[in-house]
Design a protein around this motif. Structure first.
Motif, PDB file in Angstrom:
ATOM      1  N   VAL A  15      37.800  32.133 -20.889  1.00 47.89           N
ATOM      2  CA  VAL A  15      38.621  33.277 -20.505  1.00 47.89           C
ATOM      3  C   VAL A  15      38.523  34.322 -21.606  1.00 47.89           C
ATOM      4  O   VAL A  15      38.684  34.007 -22.786  1.00 47.89           O
ATOM      5  CB  VAL A  15      40.095  32.876 -20.298  1.00 47.89           C
ATOM      6  N   LEU A  16      38.262  35.571 -21.218  1.00 49.49           N
ATOM      7  CA  LEU A  16      38.245  36.689 -22.156  1.00 49.49           C
ATOM      8  C   LEU A  16      39.532  37.475 -21.997  1.00 49.49           C
ATOM      9  O   LEU A  16      39.880  37.874 -20.881  1.00 49.49           O
ATOM     10  CB  LEU A  16      37.057  37.606 -21.911  1.00 49.49           C
ATOM     11  N   GLY A  17      40.245  37.695 -23.121  1.00 46.01           N
ATOM     12  CA  GLY A  17      41.455  38.483 -23.085  1.00 46.01           C
ATOM     13  C   GLY A  17      42.687  37.646 -23.361  1.00 46.01           C
ATOM     14  O   GLY A  17      42.670  36.415 -23.211  1.00 46.01           O
ATOM     15  N   ALA A  18      43.763  38.323 -23.763  1.00 44.94           N
ATOM     16  CA  ALA A  18      45.018  37.634 -24.059  1.00 44.94           C
ATOM     17  C   ALA A  18      46.214  38.481 -23.641  1.00 44.94           C
ATOM     18  O   ALA A  18      47.307  38.322 -24.175  1.00 44.94           O
ATOM     19  CB  ALA A  18      45.097  37.294 -25.545  1.00 44.94           C
ATOM     20  N   THR A  54      37.984  27.785 -23.492  1.00 44.03           N
ATOM     21  CA  THR A  54      37.638  28.610 -24.645  1.00 44.03           C
ATOM     22  C   THR A  54      38.140  30.019 -24.382  1.00 44.03           C
ATOM     23  O   THR A  54      37.736  30.638 -23.389  1.00 44.03           O
ATOM     24  CB  THR A  54      36.121  28.636 -24.888  1.00 44.03           C
ATOM     25  N   LEU A  55      39.035  30.495 -25.218  1.00 42.95           N
ATOM     26  CA  LEU A  55      39.600  31.831 -25.037  1.00 42.95           C
ATOM     27  C   LEU A  55      39.012  32.760 -26.091  1.00 42.95           C
ATOM     28  O   LEU A  55      39.134  32.503 -27.290  1.00 42.95           O
ATOM     29  CB  LEU A  55      41.127  31.783 -25.140  1.00 42.95           C
ATOM     30  N   LEU A  56      38.372  33.815 -25.631  1.00 46.96           N
ATOM     31  CA  LEU A  56      37.787  34.807 -26.531  1.00 46.96           C
ATOM     32  C   LEU A  56      38.680  36.041 -26.573  1.00 46.96           C
ATOM     33  O   LEU A  56      39.037  36.589 -25.526  1.00 46.96           O
ATOM     34  CB  LEU A  56      36.385  35.206 -26.054  1.00 46.96           C
ATOM     35  N   PRO A 116      42.002  35.912 -32.424  1.00 46.57           N
ATOM     36  CA  PRO A 116      41.983  34.497 -32.028  1.00 46.57           C
ATOM     37  C   PRO A 116      43.324  33.796 -32.189  1.00 46.57           C
ATOM     38  O   PRO A 116      43.648  32.898 -31.406  1.00 46.57           O
ATOM     39  CB  PRO A 116      40.914  33.895 -32.949  1.00 46.57           C
ATOM     40  N   LEU A 117      44.120  34.209 -33.180  1.00 43.22           N
ATOM     41  CA  LEU A 117      45.410  33.570 -33.377  1.00 43.22           C
ATOM     42  C   LEU A 117      46.310  33.757 -32.157  1.00 43.22           C
ATOM     43  O   LEU A 117      47.021  32.828 -31.742  1.00 43.22           O
ATOM     44  CB  LEU A 117      46.092  34.142 -34.629  1.00 43.22           C
ATOM     45  N   PRO A 170      36.760  34.551 -31.701  1.00 41.28           N
ATOM     46  CA  PRO A 170      36.612  36.014 -31.609  1.00 41.28           C
ATOM     47  C   PRO A 170      35.679  36.402 -30.464  1.00 41.28           C
ATOM     48  O   PRO A 170      34.899  35.578 -29.968  1.00 41.28           O
ATOM     49  CB  PRO A 170      36.024  36.403 -32.969  1.00 41.28           C
ATOM     50  N   LEU A 171      35.750  37.670 -30.058  1.00 40.98           N
ATOM     51  CA  LEU A 171      34.991  38.134 -28.895  1.00 40.98           C
ATOM     52  C   LEU A 171      33.481  38.001 -29.068  1.00 40.98           C
ATOM     53  O   LEU A 171      32.749  37.858 -28.079  1.00 40.98           O
ATOM     54  CB  LEU A 171      35.333  39.600 -28.602  1.00 40.98           C
TER      55      LEU A 171
END
Length: 268
Positions: free
Chosen positions: A123-126, A146-148, A152-153, A170-171
């Motif tokens: 998943v990209l984004g938060a 895995t989240l990019l 990252p925190l 990180p992205l």
């Protein structure tokens, strides 16, 4: 006066929600309106205060960047703050404004038949959209995830919030192999930074899902199709979440039997 609902965000000119809801209102012969309204972050509270006293206002959809902040201005009867942590829809109930989220169901509908239990995902984004995606994936028992994200925190905190195993990177980190890759960030949207990923680590049966719909044919989807991967575009989630909101606003189910005609209208 005519009853109306609207979509709010900043920016908002790109939104296709007025086309979607207007199409359904016309099909059903409902005398109502649906508008786009730009609301900047520092005027969000004023917006809800004004709409609270407007008897013709049925509610609103919410897009970037207000999906989290809007929770502070409405009632949270469904516990959305503690579950998804973001809302994309506000509806009127008498004198009360109620926040809810139709993004998670709209996101998951196109991939509901995928064997996702135990499958790795990216998943990209938060932000608010990513929260809805992660909520849906947690309910489908997907993992590891895995989240990019640029931070990252923040991504690690979201994984922990939704009880998802995985890691936040990180992205610009290389992609791991995964069954599903979802872009839940604004990257690749008109007016935003581009999204350039190396998709070579993805297996041949992976699905690439881009929530961005302006443009509809994003560089990410183009790259996925070049690899002959299955893809899901942003209109799938957009129409799905809009249908749930439409019924809340106008007390009638969206006429989904016209989806093919609607997609043609939206892609002109």
């Amino acid at each position: 006066m005519t009853a109306y609902a609207e979509v709010i965000g900043d920016p908002i000119a790109h939104s296709k929600s007025p086309l979607i809801h207007g199409f359904w209102l016309e099909k059903l012969g409902i005398e109502a309106d649906y508008r786009a309204h730009r609301v900047m972050p520092d005027t969000l509270g004023d917006y809800f205060a004004e709409r609270r006293t407007d008897p013709d206002w049925r509610g609103c959809n919410i897009t970037i960047p207000h999906k989290v902040a809007a929770l502070d201005h409405v009632e949270d009867r469904g516990g959305v703050r503690d579950s998804i942590g973001a809302i994309n829809t506000v509806l009127r109930d008498g004198d009360a404004l109620i926040g809810t989220n139709t993004d998670a169901a709209g996101f998951f509908a196109p991939i509901a038949d995928m064997p996702l239990s135990g499958a790795p995902a990216i998943v990209l984004g938060a932000g608010g959209a990513a929260r809805a995606v992660l909520f849906a994936l947690s309910k489908a028992d997907v993992g590891p995830v895995t989240l990019l994200n640029r931070t990252p925190l923040k991504g690690a905190a979201l994984l922990a919030h939704f009880g998802l195993k995985g890691e936040a990177l990180p992205l610009d980190a290389p992609l791991p192999p995964a069954a599903l890759l979802t872009n839940a960030s604004p990257l690749g949207m008109k007016g935003q930074d581009p999204l350039d990923l190396d998709l070579s680590p993805l297996p041949e049966d992976a699905v690439v899902y881009d929530l961005v719909y302006a443009p509809l044919e994003t560089p990410l989807l183009r790259a996925a199709r070049a690899r002959e991967l299955d893809t899901v575009d942003g209109l799938e989630m957009l129409i799905g979440q809009a249908a749930a909101a439409f019924e809340l606003f106008f007390d009638a189910p969206a006429p989904r039997d016209h989806d093919a005609e609607l997609r043609e209208l939206l892609t002109k």
